[in-house]
Write an enzyme that holds these catalytic residues in place. Structure first.
Site, mmCIF file in Angstrom:
data_model
loop_
_atom_site.group_PDB
_atom_site.id
_atom_site.type_symbol
_atom_site.label_atom_id
_atom_site.label_comp_id
_atom_site.label_asym_id
_atom_site.label_seq_id
_atom_site.Cartn_x
_atom_site.Cartn_y
_atom_site.Cartn_z
ATOM 1 N N SER A 175 0.813 -1.224 0.000
ATOM 2 C CA SER A 175 0.000 0.000 0.000
ATOM 3 C C SER A 175 0.844 1.271 0.000
ATOM 4 O O SER A 175 0.702 2.134 0.861
ATOM 5 C CB SER A 175 -0.931 -0.018 1.206
ATOM 6 O OG SER A 175 -1.691 -1.191 1.171
ATOM 7 N N ARG B 13 7.483 6.393 -3.902
ATOM 8 C CA ARG B 13 7.974 7.025 -2.671
ATOM 9 C C ARG B 13 7.401 6.270 -1.482
ATOM 10 O O ARG B 13 6.292 5.744 -1.536
ATOM 11 C CB ARG B 13 7.572 8.503 -2.606
ATOM 12 C CG ARG B 13 6.079 8.734 -2.566
ATOM 13 C CD ARG B 13 5.690 10.200 -2.677
ATOM 14 N NE ARG B 13 4.242 10.343 -2.707
ATOM 15 C CZ ARG B 13 3.486 10.194 -3.780
ATOM 16 N NH1 ARG B 13 4.057 9.892 -4.928
ATOM 17 N NH2 ARG B 13 2.183 10.348 -3.731
ATOM 18 N N ASP C 139 -3.988 -1.442 -1.346
ATOM 19 C CA ASP C 139 -5.117 -1.751 -0.458
ATOM 20 C C ASP C 139 -6.409 -1.077 -0.914
ATOM 21 O O ASP C 139 -7.497 -1.614 -0.727
ATOM 22 C CB ASP C 139 -4.809 -1.389 1.005
ATOM 23 C CG ASP C 139 -4.451 0.072 1.212
ATOM 24 O OD1 ASP C 139 -4.222 0.799 0.232
ATOM 25 O OD2 ASP C 139 -4.382 0.494 2.386
#
Length: 503
Positions: free
Chosen positions: A157, A172, A210
């Site tokens: 996620s 990132r 997610d």
């Protein structure tokens, strides 16, 4: 004599005994934290523009990542799948069996703590720990049983660029992770190397976000589901787009009518600070965060930051010369950054006693500060203001997706600690949707609305398993788009059919 239980009364509160200097501070806080209807509409319109820009170019603020999940489930998917969820706090391993009964599933799961030191350690340590947890799970549930291969849906996620469904280049780190040498690289090969090192019979079939998993899991049981959202430690949205409406994929010559789940990663909305009503406290949070200038939207509405906004305001009130606040108190504990979380604000909003005795005890026990009644009234109002602003701004992302797609009615599956546990979050969000989308007066109550945000199914577990199942299903049908090695995936589908679920 007690005749029957009454409904717990909501606390009305009273500002009658609050001195003028604190009343003035409350007014100032209301001025900066209240987001009116016009501002919500302005934010939503800018949101729509940024979503569309992300579909057209690879360097947009909102990345709009194609996920290569290219279908909603129809409820007839079957098989046994592993699901791995690597969150910011815990690591969860599930075995999901999609049964012969339409829309039904069985699940067994184990949870492992994500050690804080791993979040700033090395990549080898991280993937080694994740593989160790998977090994422990398989040994416990399958013992000496011979397994050729288990397909895995890995809920990762964090913002990732996916050219293939079973690969992902980390854009990132978020959620407190900051491991060197991982950003800009494919996370799958080092993960697979850790699995191979331990001889684990696992085939990574789908790397899943997610939010996408939340949408797919919710659609498995609700055919009206169109959007998945997370309102928790972070925030995000996902929805199903048509390939023909994703200009940055035009070079792939995909059938324009094919669906493609888009992981928006819209926590980065308005990183340029064009429309969001940021306060000086939001600016401090951004400046002192590990990644200044990133995740502007998330830093105003996500659970990771709500308690910190609250703490900064309390500290500022104590230090200002305009009012008496926590006078003569030791505020050393209040000075510790991120010492208060969104659960702290939720507890304050849930205090139903007129004298705010629960809030008094909470602050005494947590911060060693003894509050006066007027200070408690301000604290309660501040919690309401921060919680309400988060809920109202969160609705802008949902409204923007609906406006972009022209959807006037749909269900939205939402998950995350803030959505599930923060008091009044759902109804405040529904009221904001009503104002943005100009619904009639009787709507916006959170039930029976044209666009209704509902508690999601288990996205990171069942959703990841379903996406793995959908991937194997489509490769068997000859749909190879976004699959790096179709032959290996076909073999994985054959081996998956032989796996017997844990009894």
């Amino acid at each position: 004599m007690v005749l029957g239980a009454r409904r717990t009364p909501s606390r009305k509160g009273s500002m009658a005994d609050v001195p003028k200097d604190l009343l003035d501070q409350i007014q100032k806080l209301e001025d900066i934290f209240i987001v009116d209807s016009n501002k919500l509409k302005e934010v939503t319109d800018q949101f729509v523009s940024e979503l569309r820009r992300g579909l057209g170019q690879n360097d947009a603020t909102i990345p709009m990542n194609p996920t290569w999940c290219m279908a909603f489930p129809d409820g007839n998917e079957t098989g046994t799948f592993l699901a791995l969820d690597m969150g910011g706090t815990n690591l969860r391993v599930c075995e999901v069996t999609l049964t012969e009964e339409k829309g039904e599933f069985d699940i067994i799961q184990s949870k492992y703590r994500m050690p804080e030191e791993l979040k700033t350690g090395t990549a080898d340590e991280l993937w080694g720990y994740v593989a160790d947890c998977l090994q422990q799970f398989i040994e416990y549930h399958h013992g000496d049983e011979k397994i050729e291969q288990l397909p895995l849906g890995f809920t990762f996620s964090y913002p990732a660029t996916q050219n293939y469904i079973d690969h992902g280049i980390l854009q990132r780190w978020t959620k407190g992770f900051d491991i060197d040498g991982v950003e800009g690289k494919d996370v799958v090969p080092p993960f697979e190397a850790a699995l191979a090192e331990r001889g684990l019979p696992i085939k990574l079939t789908a790397l899943v976000n997610d939010t996408t998993g939340t949408m797919i899991a919710s659609a498995y049981t609700d055919p009206l589901m169109r959007i998945g959202c997370i309102f928790g430690t972070g925030c995000n949205g996902a929805y199903m787009e048509d390939c023909g409406s994703i200009p940055k994929l035009s070079h792939m010559n995909l059938d324009p009518s094919l669906p493609m789940a888009i992981n928006c990663e819209y926590g980065a909305f308005d990183n340029e600070h064009k429309v969001l009503p940021r306060t000086k406290y939001d600016i401090i949070i951004d400046k002192e965060s590990p990644r200044p200038g990133q995740q502007a939207f998330e830093k105003m509405i996500a659970g990771l930051y709500l308690g910190e906004i609250f703490r900064l305001v309390l500290l500022d009130l104590h230090q200002t010369h305009d009012c008496e606040f926590f006078a003569g108190q030791d505020i050393s504990k209040l000075k510790k950054a991120y010492s208060l979380d969104s659960g702290f604000l939720a507890a304050i909003e849930e205090d139903r006693f007129e004298n705010l005795s629960d809030t008094h005890d909470l602050i005494q026990n947590t911060l060693s500060i003894s509050c006066t009644k007027p200070e408690l009234e301000l604290i309660r109002r501040l919690a309401e203001l921060i919680g309400t602003r988060a809920a109202r701004l969160s609705a802008c992302g949902v409204a923007a997706i609906c406006k972009h797609k022209g959807w006037e009615t749909c269900h939205v599956g939402a998950d995350g600690s803030v959505f599930n546990k923060y008091p009044h979050f759902k109804v405040r969000g529904a009221q904001a949707l009503k104002e943005i989308l100009d619904w009639p007066e009787h709507l916006g109550k959170g039930k029976g609305d044209p666009i209704e945000i509902l508690p999601a199914e288990d996205g990171s577990g069942v959703g990841a398993a379903l996406i793995a199942a959908l991937t194997l299903k489509r490769v068997q049908q000859g749909q190879d788009a976004g699959i790096r090695d179709p032959e290996a995936m076909k073999k994985a589908a054959e081996l998956a059919a032989k796996v017997k679920p844990f009894k």
